[in-house]
Write a protein that holds these residues in place. Structure first.
Motif, mmCIF file in Angstrom:
data_model
loop_
_atom_site.group_PDB
_atom_site.id
_atom_site.type_symbol
_atom_site.label_atom_id
_atom_site.label_comp_id
_atom_site.label_asym_id
_atom_site.label_seq_id
_atom_site.Cartn_x
_atom_site.Cartn_y
_atom_site.Cartn_z
ATOM 1 N N MET A 181 0.822 -1.203 0.000
ATOM 2 C CA MET A 181 0.000 0.000 0.000
ATOM 3 C C MET A 181 0.865 1.265 0.000
ATOM 4 N N ILE A 182 1.886 1.283 0.855
ATOM 5 C CA ILE A 182 2.739 2.469 0.930
ATOM 6 C C ILE A 182 3.512 2.658 -0.376
ATOM 7 N N GLY A 183 3.874 1.539 -1.008
ATOM 8 C CA GLY A 183 4.578 1.620 -2.293
ATOM 9 C C GLY A 183 3.717 2.257 -3.363
ATOM 10 N N LYS A 184 2.414 1.927 -3.348
ATOM 11 C CA LYS A 184 1.496 2.519 -4.328
ATOM 12 C C LYS A 184 1.359 4.020 -4.104
ATOM 13 N N ILE A 185 1.257 4.429 -2.871
ATOM 14 C CA ILE A 185 1.121 5.858 -2.554
ATOM 15 C C ILE A 185 2.379 6.621 -2.985
ATOM 16 N N ILE A 186 3.536 6.048 -2.699
ATOM 17 C CA ILE A 186 4.785 6.701 -3.098
ATOM 18 C C ILE A 186 4.858 6.798 -4.618
ATOM 19 N N GLY A 187 4.476 5.734 -5.313
ATOM 20 C CA GLY A 187 4.466 5.757 -6.777
ATOM 21 C C GLY A 187 3.536 6.815 -7.330
ATOM 22 N N LEU A 188 2.362 6.945 -6.728
ATOM 23 C CA LEU A 188 1.399 7.963 -7.172
ATOM 24 C C LEU A 188 1.935 9.369 -6.935
ATOM 25 N N LEU A 189 2.552 9.575 -5.774
ATOM 26 C CA LEU A 189 3.104 10.893 -5.463
ATOM 27 C C LEU A 189 4.259 11.244 -6.403
#
Length: 104
Positions: A1-9
């Motif tokens: 989940m945190i990886g997806k958020i970082i990728g989106l940012l």
């Protein structure tokens, strides 16, 4: 989940930066933001037209990244990549046309 958020940012942030560069090149005619070999032979008369076409091309690429990040964040769909590809191709064509037409 945190990886997806970082990728989106990161994707959205890079899109915003590219769009801002495009806006600066287009509206403020900050041609110096581009590498020297892209602007070597652009005459003063063609500078405004070159900056407009190049700037809009960069804005299209940046918007493609931003929309891609939004779609991916909301739907987790692979269509976000298609949106980015379409905008990237359109923006790249605009940059190539500007280079061929005005940097000669």
């Amino acid at each position: 989940m945190i990886g997806k958020i970082i990728g989106l940012l990161i994707t959205g942030g890079v899109g915003i930066i590219i769009a801002i560069f495009g806006l600066l090149i287009w509206k403020k005619e900050m041609i110096s933001l581009m590498h020297s070999y892209h602007i070597d032979k652009v005459s003063e008369e063609d500078k405004a037209a070159f900056c407009k076409l190049s700037g809009i091309g960069l804005i299209v690429i940046g918007i493609g990244l931003i929309i891609s990040a939004i779609i991916l964040g909301l739907t987790n769909s692979r269509f976000s990549f298609l949106c980015f590809c379409l905008c990237f191709i359109i923006g790249l064509i605009m940059l190539i046309v500007a280079g061929i037409k005005y940097n000669k």
